[in-house]
Design a protein around this motif. Structure first.
Motif, PDB file in Angstrom:
ATOM      1  N   VAL A 299     -30.695-111.739 -64.379  1.00 33.25           N
ATOM      2  CA  VAL A 299     -31.559-112.139 -65.419  1.00 33.25           C
ATOM      3  C   VAL A 299     -32.203-113.403 -65.001  1.00 33.25           C
ATOM      4  O   VAL A 299     -33.641-113.419 -65.038  1.00 33.25           O
TER       5      VAL A 299
ATOM      6  N   GLY B 189     -25.746-110.744 -73.144  1.00 34.03           N
ATOM      7  CA  GLY B 189     -26.789-110.151 -71.973  1.00 34.03           C
ATOM      8  C   GLY B 189     -26.044-109.435 -71.208  1.00 34.03           C
ATOM      9  O   GLY B 189     -26.619-108.105 -70.596  1.00 34.03           O
TER      10      GLY B 189
ATOM     11  N   GLN C  74     -35.000-108.991 -70.382  1.00 40.75           N
ATOM     12  CA  GLN C  74     -34.076-110.091 -70.937  1.00 40.75           C
ATOM     13  C   GLN C  74     -34.170-111.498 -70.417  1.00 40.75           C
ATOM     14  O   GLN C  74     -34.283-112.480 -71.187  1.00 40.75           O
TER      15      GLN C  74
ATOM     16  N   GLY D 201     -34.971-112.414 -73.841  1.00 37.33           N
ATOM     17  CA  GLY D 201     -33.397-112.386 -74.126  1.00 37.33           C
ATOM     18  C   GLY D 201     -32.822-113.638 -74.774  1.00 37.33           C
ATOM     19  O   GLY D 201     -32.219-113.986 -75.443  1.00 37.33           O
TER      20      GLY D 201
ATOM     21  N   TRP E  64     -30.715-113.992 -77.955  1.00 36.80           N
ATOM     22  CA  TRP E  64     -29.567-114.442 -77.819  1.00 36.80           C
ATOM     23  C   TRP E  64     -29.271-115.632 -78.741  1.00 36.80           C
ATOM     24  O   TRP E  64     -28.174-115.727 -79.558  1.00 36.80           O
TER      25      TRP E  64
END
Length: 241
Positions: free
Chosen positions: A10, A157, A180, A184, A188
């Motif tokens: 990521v 993730g 992400q 992301g 998160w």
């Protein structure tokens, strides 16, 4: 795919063409603040990192200079040298990251991500192998451990990357990685808010249950709802700023 490998996929995915220096600084800065990159961890070499991010070494060096000025990395010369992560004194600031984004931009990003997450979950329910489900179950179990809190963003993730990988679609997995990297950190962070973890874990468990049972429509619907709920919380928080 272990946690560190998933985080690297990521963090070091290619950045968009526009404002690349700023995008790299934001990407790596977010990863450090969220704990996806550990304090003291050595970044890949400049040539390797520029290749992963799809940028020139000149652009990368500008970004690394900005990160050094922010105190997020340090560069050591000589044998065993390179760029090393320095954990920030303050945690990830969700409000600061939300301010430049409009509610419309957040909704558009969320719609795109929900579509990808839903398609990946649906195909995972159709195509996943027993080993894929075992990995998902291990990740779910790891997220409930008492010592999991500092690693929750990394684990969140990783679970979504494992779902995408279980779809057996390379393109969907690549798009999951790209999204992400874009949204992301925001998702998160909002998942990690007080009171949210239990509900988020229940959503994760329902997705994995549907995948294991081969319930394609249910897997898609729960995955889409999972992303949509997080984005709605982000939009509410952005509007309150």
């Amino acid at each position: 795919m272990d946690g560190a490998d998933g985080a690297r996929l990521v963090v070091f995915a290619p950045v968009d063409n526009t404002a690349r220096v700023a995008a790299v600084v934001r990407r790596i800065g977010d990863a450090i603040a969220l704990g996806l990159l550990d304090d003291g961890e050595q970044l890949p070499s400049e040539t390797e990192l520029a290749g992963h991010l799809g940028i020139s070494t000149v652009t990368l060096r500008e970004a690394l200079m900005a990160l050094r000025q922010q105190g997020l990395i340090e560069t050591r010369r000589g044998r065993g040298g390179g760029s090393f992560v320095r954990a920030p004194a303050r945690p990830f600031d969700l409000d600061e990251r939300l301010r430049p984004l409009s509610a419309e931009e957040l909704r558009d990003l969320g719609d795109h991500y929900a579509a990808i997450a839903g398609a990946a979950a649906r195909l995972a329910a159709r195509r996943s192998l027993p080993g894929d489900v075992d990995r998902l179950r291990r990740s779910l179990a790891e997220m409930t451990r008492p010592d999991a809190a500092p690693r929750m963003c990394r684990l969140d993730g990783r679970l979504h990357l494992e779902i995408a990988a279980a779809s057996q679609s390379v393109r969907l997995t690549r798009e999951e990685i790209r999204l992400q990297a874009d949204i992301g950190p925001l998702i998160w962070a909002v998942h990690d808010e007080p009171g949210a973890r239990r509900a988020v874990h229940a959503q994760h468990a329902r997705i994995v249950d549907a995948i294991e049972r081969g319930e394609e429509d249910r897997a898609r619907d729960v995955a889409e709802s999972h992303v949509a709920n997080a984005v709605e919380r982000l939009i509410d928080r952005r509007l309150a700023l």
